[in-house]
Design a protein around this motif. Structure first.
Motif, PDB file in Angstrom:
ATOM      1  N   ASN A  71      -8.849  -6.126   2.318  1.00 29.62           N
ATOM      2  CA  ASN A  71      -8.662  -5.088   1.309  1.00 29.62           C
ATOM      3  C   ASN A  71      -8.291  -5.638  -0.061  1.00 29.62           C
ATOM      4  N   ASN A 100      -4.663   6.527   9.329  1.00 23.24           N
ATOM      5  CA  ASN A 100      -4.980   5.406   8.449  1.00 23.24           C
ATOM      6  C   ASN A 100      -6.132   4.580   9.007  1.00 23.24           C
ATOM      7  N   LEU A 104      -9.671   0.100   3.596  1.00 19.86           N
ATOM      8  CA  LEU A 104      -9.461   1.229   2.700  1.00 19.86           C
ATOM      9  C   LEU A 104     -10.818   1.790   2.312  1.00 19.86           C
ATOM     10  N   ARG A 105     -10.967   3.082   2.453  1.00 21.16           N
ATOM     11  CA  ARG A 105     -12.265   3.740   2.222  1.00 21.16           C
ATOM     12  C   ARG A 105     -12.414   4.229   0.801  1.00 21.16           C
ATOM     13  N   ASP A 107     -13.819   4.479  -3.245  1.00 17.99           N
ATOM     14  CA  ASP A 107     -13.640   3.677  -4.450  1.00 17.99           C
ATOM     15  C   ASP A 107     -12.149   3.636  -4.771  1.00 17.99           C
ATOM     16  N   VAL A 108     -11.471   2.604  -4.276  1.00 16.64           N
ATOM     17  CA  VAL A 108     -10.028   2.482  -4.453  1.00 16.64           C
ATOM     18  C   VAL A 108      -9.758   1.566  -5.638  1.00 16.64           C
ATOM     19  N   ARG A 109      -9.153   2.129  -6.695  1.00 19.72           N
ATOM     20  CA  ARG A 109      -8.862   1.334  -7.883  1.00 19.72           C
ATOM     21  C   ARG A 109      -7.728   0.354  -7.657  1.00 19.72           C
ATOM     22  N   ASN A 110      -6.689   0.822  -6.971  1.00 19.30           N
ATOM     23  CA  ASN A 110      -5.513  -0.016  -6.760  1.00 19.30           C
ATOM     24  C   ASN A 110      -5.150   0.001  -5.272  1.00 19.30           C
ATOM     25  N   PRO A 111      -5.765  -0.886  -4.480  1.00 18.33           N
ATOM     26  CA  PRO A 111      -5.503  -0.874  -3.046  1.00 18.33           C
ATOM     27  C   PRO A 111      -4.049  -1.180  -2.694  1.00 18.33           C
ATOM     28  N   VAL A 114      -2.138   2.006  -2.698  1.00 18.81           N
ATOM     29  CA  VAL A 114      -2.455   2.813  -1.514  1.00 18.81           C
ATOM     30  C   VAL A 114      -1.620   2.346  -0.324  1.00 18.81           C
ATOM     31  N   ARG A 118       1.339   4.215   1.821  1.00 16.27           N
ATOM     32  CA  ARG A 118       1.325   4.311   3.288  1.00 16.27           C
ATOM     33  C   ARG A 118       2.657   3.849   3.876  1.00 16.27           C
TER      34      ARG A 118
END
Length: 126
Positions: A71, A100, A104-105, A107-111, A114, A118
């Motif tokens: 990720n 979960n 990460l699914r 278009d994640v700008r800041n994984p 995220v 969680r």
């Protein structure tokens, strides 16, 4: 005689006498899982905390490293996940079968954000 044959010394109703094994004989449903006297594997992994379900540290560390690299997370996420209990870390990484996912699914700008969210949800029990 009972279901185990003739009575043993000091054991009523045909049950085997209690001796070296403090748990007695296996019951009618099979061996006592995880008890070394029966050699049956435990569903939680071998004694000593190894195995996937038992919180084995080497499996968990490998999962964390794979999760961080897959990720593209910041290095601080690696330490945050290592500081969690094994159960909570697996929940955050999506390895417990919950909502979960491991990857990460979308278009994640800041994984990293995220994953930190969680962690907060997992610590709150949600």
């Amino acid at each position: 005689p009972g279901p185990y044959g003739p009575p043993g010394y000091g054991a009523p109703y045909g049950a085997p006498a209690y001796g070296a094994n403090p748990y007695g004989a296996p019951g009618p449903y099979g061996p006592v899982y995880g008890h070394p006297a029966y050699g049956a594997p435990s569903p939680y992994g071998p004694p000593g905390g190894q195995g996937h379900g038992g919180g084995g540290s080497s499996d968990l560390i490998a999962d964390i490293e794979r999760f961080v690299s897959t990720n593209r997370l910041e290095s601080r996420c690696d330490q945050i996940l290592r500081d969690l209990s094994p159960r909570t870390a697996r929940k955050v990484m999506g390895l417990d079968g919950g909502a979960n996912t491991f990857e990460l699914r979308g278009d994640v700008r800041n994984p990293t954000a995220v994953v930190i969210a969680r962690v907060k949800r997992a610590r709150e029990g949600n």
